[in-house]
Design a protein around this motif. Structure first.
Motif, PDB file in Angstrom:
ATOM      1  N   VAL A  65       0.845  -1.200   0.000  1.00 36.05           N
ATOM      2  CA  VAL A  65       0.000   0.000   0.000  1.00 36.05           C
ATOM      3  C   VAL A  65       0.883   1.253   0.000  1.00 36.05           C
ATOM      4  N   CYS A  87      -5.221   1.383  -2.702  1.00 39.04           N
ATOM      5  CA  CYS A  87      -6.528   1.055  -2.123  1.00 39.04           C
ATOM      6  C   CYS A  87      -6.780   1.819  -0.825  1.00 39.04           C
ATOM      7  N   ALA A  92     -10.160   1.223   0.474  1.00 41.38           N
ATOM      8  CA  ALA A  92     -11.552   0.764   0.524  1.00 41.38           C
ATOM      9  C   ALA A  92     -12.088   0.507   1.928  1.00 41.38           C
ATOM     10  N   CYS A  93     -11.290  -0.079   2.808  1.00 43.88           N
ATOM     11  CA  CYS A  93     -11.849  -0.563   4.075  1.00 43.88           C
ATOM     12  C   CYS A  93     -12.500   0.541   4.891  1.00 43.88           C
ATOM     13  N   ARG A 124     -15.123  -0.822   7.163  1.00 42.08           N
ATOM     14  CA  ARG A 124     -14.400  -1.998   7.680  1.00 42.08           C
ATOM     15  C   ARG A 124     -13.210  -1.503   8.505  1.00 42.08           C
ATOM     16  N   CYS A 144      -8.651  -7.059  -0.836  1.00 40.48           N
ATOM     17  CA  CYS A 144      -7.361  -6.385  -1.067  1.00 40.48           C
ATOM     18  C   CYS A 144      -6.826  -6.621  -2.477  1.00 40.48           C
TER      19      CYS A 144
HETATM   20 FE1  SF4 Z   1      -6.240  -2.080   2.997  1.00 41.88          FE
HETATM   21 FE2  SF4 Z   1      -7.067  -4.323   1.796  1.00 41.88          FE
HETATM   22 FE3  SF4 Z   1      -8.792  -2.803   3.049  1.00 41.88          FE
HETATM   23 FE4  SF4 Z   1      -7.725  -1.983   0.791  1.00 41.88          FE
HETATM   24  S1  SF4 Z   1      -9.093  -3.747   1.031  1.00 41.88           S
HETATM   25  S2  SF4 Z   1      -7.999  -0.751   2.618  1.00 41.88           S
HETATM   26  S3  SF4 Z   1      -5.647  -2.799   0.981  1.00 41.88           S
HETATM   27  S4  SF4 Z   1      -7.081  -3.899   3.978  1.00 41.88           S
END
Ligand code: SF4
Ligand code: SF4
Length: 471
Positions: A85, A385, A387-388, A393, A411
């Protein structure tokens, strides 16, 4: 007095427990039977206690050390695959009332120009960062009640999220500001921050007080209990770190793991990330005066054992480290790195000011595109990314997905889709070619068939101009 569930710093980071752990490891570090037992437990990939981890760190048997490195790589592959990341720091202000003797922003430094960005200047910096391709920032500011009050930080976060330039946007703002109150943490949470980051610097109270002779940061308990207050304020993703080289690394390594155990014991969720900075030279700071500097070999082993001890925690390394040092630790545990960083206030838009106000010297001076190119050629997937946090999340929800291995279905496709965005909008032609190749190979590693086929469709749509898909 040692109590991981206590809310008191001196009970959850117990000096006597750390000293007992150091003595225990001195006695057992080459005890083969014990080392094999610890490795057997580590292979379950559920982590290790601070005592077990230190014994692995101290072990000098070459064959066991090979097993440690190989297990670290296996754990990294299982939970994080080849993904790395990407983020960049953004320095808002170097006004500071503290006296940290290793940082050029300390209040008594009269040689460094002081600077604080206006909202217009922040806008310009963010546009420059978006034009590089960044989507995730770490905000940095000194502690100053009148120059950098919480209102300034909140306004700056709002400004950053509001800027949409071409196809660019900052989708996650992590915040690294001084220890503060539960009320202020709640305000940061409401402002939509990702991770709250605060480095402990050192867990050794006596050394801590010497290294922080003046200012609010002098208060060891206030600083060490900050993550508890952040969690009480609703921030469930926190990022820890010590500054290796300030004091003895074994003490701080144990303290770091005890801190993680404490957060897990008290709040049911350990740190989201652990950073592993090493001290670097800067204006009026001579790093060679810190005699506890750790070698590249120790650094690599430390990262590998951390990877084994806290498999669910991201490990971050910054541009303080050279390309070579970063390559070594990426292989054994690091999951997140910065690229194209400027460590000065206004450094992304005012090149000539860069060194004047820098918090530390950058060792890896490559551009973001060069770093991405390098990662791709090493076989990694640079991921933008975010996204979480945007899908809610965070905290224990995030941890349970990670522990079950289900996170790979988020991920991996998210990494590939955000990489495709980067390739379309910002990459050089060489980086684009390398990235396309990695994407086509790595798509097959999305575990779930349905997710894989949706990701493939979305990647095609990104090529046609669509943006911001996520699982
Ligand atoms: Fe991090 Fe994976 Fe969540 Fe993306 S999907 S924010 S890479 S934990
Ligand atoms: Fe201020 Fe942080 Fe530097 Fe200490 S480390 S002087 S608190 S900016």
């Amino acid at each position: 007095m040692y109590d991981p569930k206590s809310s008191k710093a001196e009970e959850f980071i117990s000096d006597s427990e750390i000293k007992a752990t150091l003595a225990f490891a001195d006695e057992h570090k080459n005890d083969r039977a014990m080392l094999e037992d610890i490795l057997a437990k580590a292979r379950e990939q559920k982590g290790l206690s601070h005592r077990e981890a230190l014994i692995l760190l101290d072990c000098s048997h070459e064959d066991i050390n090979e097993k440690i490195f190989s297990l670290a790589k296996e754990i990294k592959q299982r939970f994080y695959g080849n993904r790395i990341v990407m983020f960049a720091p953004l320095y808002l202000s170097n006004y500071c009332v503290n006296g940290c003797i290793y940082c050029p922003y300390h209040m008594k430094n009269t040689t460094i120009p002081r600077r604080k960005l206006s909202q217009e200047e922040i806008k310009a910096e963010v546009i420059a960062l978006q034009d590089m391709g960044h989507k995730r920032l770490a905000l940095e500011a000194g502690e100053h009640p009148t120059m950098n009050p919480i209102e300034y930080i909140l306004e700056s976060i709002k400004t950053i999220y509001s800027i949409k330039h071409k196809n660019g946007e900052i989708r996650r703002v992590n915040v690294n500001i001084a220890a503060t109150t539960v009320e202020n943490y709640r305000k940061l949470k409401d402002a939509g921050i990702g991770t709250y980051i605060l480095f402990q610097e050192t867990y050794n109270k006596e050394n801590y007080e010497e290294l922080h002779p003046t200012g609010p940061k002098h208060d060891y308990a206030w600083h060490t209990e900050a993550m508890d207050r952040a969690m009480e304020g609703g921030i469930d993703d926190v990022g820890c770190g010590v500054l290796y080289g300030l004091t003895t690394y074994r003490y701080d390594f144990v303290g770091q793991l005890m801190h993680a155990e404490h957060l897990e014991a008290r709040f049911g969720v350990g740190p989201h990330t652990i950073s592993v900075p090493r001290i670097r030279p800067a204006d009026d700071i001579d790093a060679s005066t810190f005699s506890n500097a750790i070698s590249d070999e120790v650094f690599e082993k430390l990262v590998a054992v951390l990877r084994i001890a806290v498999p669910y925690t991201g490990i971050i390394v910054s541009t303080r480290e050279s390309e070579k040092a970063r390559e070594r630790v990426l292989a054994v545990g690091v999951t997140q790195i910065s690229g194209g960083s400027r460590t000065s206030v206004g450094g992304y838009t005012t090149e000539e000011r860069c060194d004047d106000t820098a918090q530390f010297d950058v060792s890896d001076q490559r551009s973001l595109d060069e770093v991405i190119n390098w990662l791709l050629k090493l076989g990694y997937i640079p991921s933008f990314c975010t996204a979480c946090y945007r899908e809610g999340r965070t905290g224990d929800r995030f941890m349970s997905l990670l522990k079950s291995g289900q996170i790979a279905n988020c991920c991996q496709p998210n990494a590939l889709m955000t990489l495709q965005e980067y390739l379309e909008d910002y990459a050089s032609s060489d980086t684009k070619a390398a990235g396309e190749k990695v994407i086509s190979e790595e798509l097959n590693r999305v575990p779930n068939d349905k997710v894989r086929s949706i990701a493939a469709e979305r990647i095609e749509k990104i090529k046609s101009g669509a943006r911001d898909f996520r699982f």
